[in-house]
Scaffold this motif. Structure first.
Motif, short mmCIF file in Angstrom:
data_model
loop_
_atom_site.label_atom_id
_atom_site.label_comp_id
_atom_site.label_asym_id
_atom_site.label_seq_id
_atom_site.Cartn_x
_atom_site.Cartn_y
_atom_site.Cartn_z
N LEU A 71 11.64 41.45 28.09
CA LEU A 71 12.25 40.13 28.17
C LEU A 71 13.74 40.33 28.39
CD1 LEU A 71 10.50 38.51 25.08
CD2 LEU A 71 10.04 37.97 27.47
N VAL A 72 14.30 39.66 29.38
CA VAL A 72 15.72 39.81 29.71
C VAL A 72 16.41 38.48 29.46
CG1 VAL A 72 17.41 40.48 31.45
CG2 VAL A 72 15.12 41.51 31.46
N VAL A 73 17.44 38.51 28.63
CA VAL A 73 18.19 37.30 28.28
C VAL A 73 19.64 37.50 28.70
CG1 VAL A 73 18.85 35.71 26.43
CG2 VAL A 73 16.67 36.94 26.29
N GLY A 74 20.13 36.64 29.59
CA GLY A 74 21.52 36.72 30.01
C GLY A 74 22.46 36.46 28.84
N ALA A 75 23.57 37.17 28.81
CA ALA A 75 24.49 37.07 27.67
C ALA A 75 25.09 35.68 27.52
CB ALA A 75 25.61 38.10 27.82
N MET A 76 25.14 34.90 28.61
CA MET A 76 25.69 33.55 28.55
C MET A 76 24.63 32.49 28.27
SD MET A 76 28.72 32.27 28.77
CE MET A 76 28.16 30.73 29.49
N THR A 77 23.41 32.92 27.97
CA THR A 77 22.35 31.97 27.64
C THR A 77 22.68 31.28 26.32
OG1 THR A 77 20.76 33.39 28.77
CG2 THR A 77 19.87 31.67 27.34
N ARG A 78 22.61 29.98 26.32
CA ARG A 78 23.00 29.21 25.13
C ARG A 78 21.89 29.19 24.09
NH1 ARG A 78 25.63 27.69 29.40
NH2 ARG A 78 27.82 27.03 29.25
N HIS A 79 22.31 29.01 22.85
CA HIS A 79 21.34 28.93 21.75
C HIS A 79 20.26 27.89 22.02
CE1 HIS A 79 23.68 31.61 19.23
NE2 HIS A 79 24.75 30.85 19.34
N ARG A 80 20.67 26.76 22.55
CA ARG A 80 19.72 25.69 22.84
C ARG A 80 18.63 26.15 23.80
NH1 ARG A 80 22.59 21.41 26.23
NH2 ARG A 80 22.43 23.18 27.69
N ASP A 81 19.03 26.92 24.81
CA ASP A 81 18.05 27.38 25.81
C ASP A 81 17.14 28.46 25.24
OD1 ASP A 81 19.13 25.67 27.77
OD2 ASP A 81 20.74 27.09 28.17
N ILE A 82 17.65 29.25 24.32
CA ILE A 82 16.80 30.24 23.66
C ILE A 82 15.79 29.52 22.77
CG2 ILE A 82 16.79 32.13 21.96
CD1 ILE A 82 19.55 32.92 23.05
N LEU A 83 16.25 28.51 22.06
CA LEU A 83 15.36 27.72 21.20
C LEU A 83 14.23 27.08 22.02
CD1 LEU A 83 14.69 26.33 18.47
CD2 LEU A 83 16.36 24.58 19.08
N ASP A 84 14.56 26.62 23.22
CA ASP A 84 13.58 25.91 24.05
C ASP A 84 12.76 26.81 24.96
OD1 ASP A 84 14.51 23.56 22.95
OD2 ASP A 84 15.85 23.09 24.62
N SER A 85 13.05 28.11 24.97
CA SER A 85 12.39 29.02 25.92
C SER A 85 10.93 29.26 25.54
CB SER A 85 13.13 30.35 25.98
OG SER A 85 12.40 31.30 26.74
N ALA A 86 10.02 28.83 26.41
CA ALA A 86 8.59 29.05 26.17
C ALA A 86 8.25 30.54 26.28
CB ALA A 86 7.76 28.25 27.16
N VAL A 87 8.95 31.25 27.17
CA VAL A 87 8.67 32.68 27.37
C VAL A 87 9.02 33.46 26.12
CG1 VAL A 87 9.33 34.74 28.66
CG2 VAL A 87 8.98 32.58 29.86
N LEU A 88 10.20 33.21 25.54
CA LEU A 88 10.58 33.92 24.32
C LEU A 88 9.65 33.57 23.17
CD1 LEU A 88 14.49 33.70 24.36
CD2 LEU A 88 13.08 35.71 24.79
N SER A 89 9.32 32.30 23.02
CA SER A 89 8.46 31.88 21.92
C SER A 89 7.05 32.45 22.05
CB SER A 89 8.39 30.35 21.85
OG SER A 89 9.63 29.81 21.49
N GLU A 90 6.58 32.62 23.29
CA GLU A 90 5.25 33.18 23.51
C GLU A 90 5.16 34.60 22.96
OE1 GLU A 90 2.43 34.70 27.23
OE2 GLU A 90 4.24 33.51 27.63
N HIS A 91 6.17 35.40 23.23
CA HIS A 91 6.13 36.81 22.83
C HIS A 91 6.72 37.03 21.43
CE1 HIS A 91 4.78 38.28 26.74
NE2 HIS A 91 5.63 37.44 27.29
N TYR A 92 7.78 36.30 21.11
CA TYR A 92 8.46 36.50 19.83
C TYR A 92 8.93 35.17 19.24
CZ TYR A 92 8.69 41.50 20.98
OH TYR A 92 8.37 42.80 21.29
N PRO A 93 8.07 34.50 18.46
CA PRO A 93 8.49 33.26 17.80
C PRO A 93 9.71 33.43 16.90
CG PRO A 93 6.11 33.50 17.69
CD PRO A 93 6.65 34.80 18.24
#
Length: 289
Positions: A71-93
């Motif tokens: 999983l690759v997360v850009g350093a400028m990705t905002r907390h809100r977008d991490i919270l809403d990311s279905a891909v991140l939640s699928e692998h790591y809630p």
């Protein structure tokens, strides 16, 4: 009213431009994105950058994607977008659970994962998550890119391996099929820095813990993790007795300090209890319970 000291300011249009501007402005120049970590310290005169380089609009630093088995997360990705990311939640809630207890919606709408990690606050939620997952930081400078394990990224409170004229550009987290994860936090009030936090992942295969990661924040766990607790659990059945033994090791590996959030014994107790709770939930998720 508290105000920062006078500084120079420049706006970057790309990663290469940001690196060039940081280099031109000198060793004390700092990048700034959301600013929710750095600016409060500047207002209190606890941080004294000579210049700020605004990386807010660099699109290549934003977003979440799957690349191979990472999983690759850009350093400028905002907390809100991490919270809403279905891909991140699928692998790591664990990402969703941690983001829900970070600050408030206003901060989450502007603050970024890179800013949080580079601030290196001892109570940083996402630093504990990154160490638990054994992620990797990708840093870019004039000589190119280099990768640093997140367990080596922080050199101490408010110190990282990011050097002058370098920029954290992305975070990479291994995808582990069958992993369960969980995050636990005790805070004095909603959105506050934690008194203690614990985040874990566990992979249970054939009734045995095949892999696990344990991250801790706010209790002075070296590099935000507990390798001794992980070693105490891997290769064993995830029984309550073994989970409790691993959680006890996690508490022993912490070196908390007494402060307005509580005495040392209380914080060690929290480290053990929160790690135990997170392990229980992560094991259940890995087993599909």
């Amino acid at each position: 009213m508290q105000t920062p000291a006078a500084i120079d300011f420049a706006k970057a249009t790309s990663v290469a431009d940001a690196v060039a501007k940081l280099e031109a402005l000198g060793e004390e120049a700092r990048p700034v994105a959301g600013g929710y970590s750095l600016l409060p310290m500047m207002k209190l005169r606890l941080a004294f950058p000579s210049a700020l380089v605004d990386v807010h609009d660099i699109a290549e630093l934003q977003g979440v994607r799957v690349e191979g088995n990472e999983l690759v997360v850009g350093a400028m990705t905002r907390h809100r977008d991490i919270l809403d990311s279905a891909v991140l939640s699928e692998h790591y809630p664990i990402f969703r659970e941690a983001e829900r207890v970070i600050a408030d919606p206003i901060v989450r709408a502007r603050g970024t994962i890179g800013g949080s990690l580079c601030q290196a606050d001892p109570a940083s939620d996402l630093s504990a998550v990154g160490s638990a997952l054994r992620g990797t930081a990708v840093i870019e400078g004039r000589s190119g890119r280099r990768s640093v394990p997140l367990r080596e990224f922080h050199e101490g409170p408010y110190e990282t391996v990011v050097g002058p004229a370098e920029l954290l550009v992305e975070l990479r987290y291994p995808i582990r099929p069958g992993a369960g994860s969980a995050y636990e936090k005790v805070e004095r009030r909603a959105g506050d820095w934690g008194v203690c936090t614990s985040g874990v992942f566990v992979v249970v295969t054939d009734g045995v813990v095949a892999d696990c990661g344990i991250g801790l924040a706010a209790v002075n766990a070296p590099h935000y993790c507990s390798p001794g607790a992980e070693a105490a659990l891997v290769g064993k059945a995830p029984t309550e007795e073994n989970l409790l033994a691993a959680a006890a090791v996690a508490a022993e590996e912490c070196e908390p300090s007494a402060d307005q959030r509580g005495p040392v014994d209380y914080k060690r107790h929290l480290a053990q209890e929160l790690t135990l709770r997170a392990l229980r939930r992560a094991v259940a998720a890995s087993q599909g319970v």
